[in-house]
Design a protein around this motif. Structure first.
Motif, mmCIF file in Angstrom:
data_model
loop_
_atom_site.group_PDB
_atom_site.id
_atom_site.type_symbol
_atom_site.label_atom_id
_atom_site.label_comp_id
_atom_site.label_asym_id
_atom_site.label_seq_id
_atom_site.Cartn_x
_atom_site.Cartn_y
_atom_site.Cartn_z
ATOM 1 N N ARG A 52 -6.970 34.728 -37.583
ATOM 2 C CA ARG A 52 -6.634 36.197 -37.422
ATOM 3 C C ARG A 52 -6.316 36.614 -36.353
ATOM 4 N NH1 ARG A 52 -10.893 38.994 -41.574
ATOM 5 N NH2 ARG A 52 -10.774 37.532 -43.234
ATOM 6 N N LEU A 53 -6.774 36.026 -35.295
ATOM 7 C CA LEU A 53 -6.100 36.337 -33.731
ATOM 8 C C LEU A 53 -4.621 36.022 -33.642
ATOM 9 C CD1 LEU A 53 -9.317 35.858 -31.585
ATOM 10 C CD2 LEU A 53 -8.298 37.957 -32.166
ATOM 11 N N ALA A 54 -4.415 34.823 -34.199
ATOM 12 C CA ALA A 54 -3.099 34.233 -34.021
ATOM 13 C C ALA A 54 -2.181 35.059 -34.936
ATOM 14 C CB ALA A 54 -3.123 32.777 -34.692
ATOM 15 N N MET A 55 -2.515 35.562 -36.037
ATOM 16 C CA MET A 55 -1.726 36.343 -36.798
ATOM 17 C C MET A 55 -1.512 37.752 -36.110
ATOM 18 S SD MET A 55 -2.731 35.622 -40.832
ATOM 19 C CE MET A 55 -4.384 36.111 -40.700
ATOM 20 N N LEU A 56 -2.647 38.179 -35.616
ATOM 21 C CA LEU A 56 -2.540 39.485 -34.766
ATOM 22 C C LEU A 56 -1.327 39.371 -33.542
ATOM 23 C CD1 LEU A 56 -3.255 42.513 -34.346
ATOM 24 C CD2 LEU A 56 -5.186 41.329 -32.833
ATOM 25 N N SER A 57 -1.403 38.226 -32.918
ATOM 26 C CA SER A 57 -0.597 38.137 -31.797
ATOM 27 C C SER A 57 0.694 37.562 -32.014
ATOM 28 C CB SER A 57 -1.315 36.727 -30.875
ATOM 29 O OG SER A 57 -1.130 35.864 -31.482
ATOM 30 N N MET A 58 1.093 37.129 -33.143
ATOM 31 C CA MET A 58 2.559 36.836 -33.623
ATOM 32 C C MET A 58 2.965 38.200 -34.281
ATOM 33 S SD MET A 58 3.724 33.861 -33.554
ATOM 34 C CE MET A 58 5.021 33.902 -34.709
ATOM 35 N N ALA A 59 2.251 39.027 -35.052
ATOM 36 C CA ALA A 59 2.786 40.158 -35.426
ATOM 37 C C ALA A 59 3.203 41.240 -34.332
ATOM 38 C CB ALA A 59 1.573 40.821 -36.568
ATOM 39 N N SER A 60 2.168 41.213 -33.431
ATOM 40 C CA SER A 60 2.337 42.055 -32.175
ATOM 41 C C SER A 60 3.585 41.704 -31.339
ATOM 42 C CB SER A 60 1.075 42.247 -31.359
ATOM 43 O OG SER A 60 -0.020 42.478 -31.916
ATOM 44 N N TYR A 61 3.747 40.580 -31.392
ATOM 45 C CA TYR A 61 4.933 39.839 -30.505
ATOM 46 C C TYR A 61 6.167 40.313 -31.257
ATOM 47 C CZ TYR A 61 8.598 36.775 -28.910
ATOM 48 O OH TYR A 61 9.648 36.572 -28.288
ATOM 49 N N TYR A 62 6.410 40.177 -32.678
ATOM 50 C CA TYR A 62 7.486 40.503 -33.379
ATOM 51 C C TYR A 62 7.605 42.070 -33.392
ATOM 52 C CZ TYR A 62 8.528 35.901 -34.720
ATOM 53 O OH TYR A 62 8.958 34.560 -34.305
ATOM 54 N N LEU A 63 6.562 42.824 -33.385
ATOM 55 C CA LEU A 63 6.789 44.296 -33.431
ATOM 56 C C LEU A 63 7.097 44.822 -32.520
ATOM 57 C CD1 LEU A 63 3.672 45.129 -35.565
ATOM 58 C CD2 LEU A 63 6.052 45.531 -36.542
ATOM 59 N N PHE A 64 6.468 44.312 -31.209
ATOM 60 C CA PHE A 64 6.856 44.881 -29.852
ATOM 61 C C PHE A 64 7.972 44.616 -29.112
ATOM 62 C CE2 PHE A 64 2.287 46.251 -30.268
ATOM 63 C CZ PHE A 64 2.562 47.371 -29.905
ATOM 64 N N ASN A 65 8.409 43.055 -29.265
ATOM 65 C CA ASN A 65 9.354 42.430 -28.361
ATOM 66 C C ASN A 65 10.603 42.132 -29.160
ATOM 67 O OD1 ASN A 65 7.350 42.613 -26.374
ATOM 68 N ND2 ASN A 65 6.454 40.639 -26.449
ATOM 69 N N THR A 66 10.559 41.750 -30.447
ATOM 70 C CA THR A 66 11.734 41.368 -30.965
ATOM 71 C C THR A 66 12.468 42.290 -31.775
ATOM 72 O OG1 THR A 66 10.753 38.923 -31.400
ATOM 73 C CG2 THR A 66 12.390 39.556 -32.584
ATOM 74 N N SER A 67 11.690 43.081 -32.456
ATOM 75 C CA SER A 67 12.278 44.130 -33.490
ATOM 76 C C SER A 67 12.199 45.753 -32.880
ATOM 77 C CB SER A 67 11.759 44.025 -34.888
ATOM 78 O OG SER A 67 10.396 44.616 -34.648
ATOM 79 N N TYR A 68 11.482 45.732 -31.801
ATOM 80 C CA TYR A 68 11.161 47.004 -31.179
ATOM 81 C C TYR A 68 10.694 48.111 -32.284
ATOM 82 C CZ TYR A 68 13.592 44.555 -27.285
ATOM 83 O OH TYR A 68 13.917 43.833 -26.406
ATOM 84 N N PHE A 69 10.182 47.641 -33.235
ATOM 85 C CA PHE A 69 9.788 48.278 -34.390
ATOM 86 C C PHE A 69 8.503 49.574 -33.609
ATOM 87 C CE2 PHE A 69 7.054 49.772 -37.950
ATOM 88 C CZ PHE A 69 8.135 49.862 -38.993
ATOM 89 N N VAL A 70 7.928 49.193 -32.797
ATOM 90 C CA VAL A 70 6.720 50.169 -32.226
ATOM 91 C C VAL A 70 7.349 50.447 -30.923
ATOM 92 C CG1 VAL A 70 4.409 50.393 -31.516
ATOM 93 C CG2 VAL A 70 4.965 48.958 -33.720
ATOM 94 N N SER A 71 7.592 51.623 -30.675
ATOM 95 C CA SER A 71 8.042 52.077 -29.327
ATOM 96 C C SER A 71 6.849 51.986 -28.097
ATOM 97 C CB SER A 71 8.678 53.662 -29.473
ATOM 98 O OG SER A 71 7.696 54.395 -29.688
ATOM 99 N N HIS A 72 7.100 52.082 -27.176
ATOM 100 C CA HIS A 72 6.413 51.950 -26.029
ATOM 101 C C HIS A 72 5.912 53.628 -25.841
ATOM 102 C CE1 HIS A 72 6.795 47.871 -25.014
ATOM 103 N NE2 HIS A 72 8.140 48.194 -25.208
ATOM 104 N N LEU A 73 4.670 53.812 -25.607
ATOM 105 C CA LEU A 73 4.110 55.061 -25.494
ATOM 106 C C LEU A 73 3.773 55.344 -24.093
ATOM 107 C CD1 LEU A 73 1.714 55.112 -28.510
ATOM 108 C CD2 LEU A 73 3.603 56.250 -28.602
ATOM 109 N N LEU A 74 4.196 56.586 -23.701
ATOM 110 C CA LEU A 74 3.780 56.985 -22.444
ATOM 111 C C LEU A 74 2.750 58.128 -22.524
ATOM 112 C CD1 LEU A 74 7.776 57.758 -21.345
ATOM 113 C CD2 LEU A 74 6.245 55.784 -20.643
ATOM 114 N N TRP A 75 1.952 57.926 -21.403
ATOM 115 C CA TRP A 75 0.569 58.766 -21.477
ATOM 116 C C TRP A 75 1.123 60.373 -21.460
ATOM 117 C CZ3 TRP A 75 -4.043 58.406 -22.401
ATOM 118 C CH2 TRP A 75 -4.921 59.228 -21.983
ATOM 119 N N SER A 76 2.042 61.030 -20.911
ATOM 120 C CA SER A 76 2.605 62.028 -20.730
ATOM 121 C C SER A 76 3.004 62.703 -22.077
ATOM 122 C CB SER A 76 3.739 62.326 -19.850
ATOM 123 O OG SER A 76 5.010 61.516 -20.210
ATOM 124 N N ASP A 77 3.468 61.566 -23.205
ATOM 125 C CA ASP A 77 4.006 61.871 -24.548
ATOM 126 C C ASP A 77 2.578 62.161 -25.228
ATOM 127 O OD1 ASP A 77 6.407 61.996 -23.966
ATOM 128 O OD2 ASP A 77 6.845 59.808 -24.634
#
Length: 170
Positions: free
Chosen positions: A8-33
């Motif tokens: 499960r940790l491996a699946m979480l890390s793979m999904a996180s990698y593709y969501l954040f780094n490859t497809s940029y599906f999840v935008s980076h949040l700023l504290w001010s936002d």
């Protein structure tokens, strides 16, 4: 169990990698936002979260009160609290089923359709409740020995339930 955790940790890390780094599906949040939008989000999210706490807190209180009568009462309450969602699932699901229909017709200003939807859902609920009540009443001989009844074994009592159910459905 440990292998399952690693998988499960491996699946979480793979999904996180593709969501954040490859497809940029999840935008980076700023504290001010987050600070700017938190008030609007909490106006909706906080009451919704509090309503989800009502059932566990009420079950806790009822179990606490039942415990004063002994373990048999607590066991009975445990069975009843598990059966309530199963028995009333149709009633709990009805608002989610007719809500979109009512909303769509309200947006189209089709108020006769809204009235028809509400009437038909009310008819369904009434028929469902009366049907379920009839089945419960028919099952009484299965679970309780009725004074003066000739059936002695569980098989005889079950047979009378099937007969009663058939009479109810006819």
């Amino acid at each position: 169990a440990f292998a399952s955790l690693i998988a499960r940790l491996a699946m979480l890390s793979m999904a996180s990698y593709y969501l954040f780094n490859t497809s940029y599906f999840v935008s980076h949040l700023l504290w001010s936002d987050i600070k700017k939008q938190s008030h609007s989000i909490l106006n909706i999210a906080l009451p919704a979260c509090l309503t989800q706490l009502a059932t566990p807190i009420s079950h806790f209180y009822i179990t606490y009160e039942m415990a004063k009568f002994g373990s048999y009462y607590v066991a009975g309450w445990a069975v009843i609290s598990r059966l309530i969602p199963v028995v009333f699932m149709m009633l709990f699901a009805m608002p989610g089923a007719i809500g979109p229909i009512i909303s769509q017709n309200a947006g189209a200003e089709q108020f006769t359709r809204i009235k028809a939807t509400l009437n038909e859902s009310l008819n369904f609920i009434i028929k469902y409740v009366w049907g379920a009540l009839g089945l419960v009443l028919c099952s009484v001989p299965v679970f309780f020995k009725i004074p003066g009844a000739t059936a002695q074994t569980m098989g005889d009592r079950t047979e009378s339930f099937v007969t009663n159910r058939r009479l109810l459905l006819s």
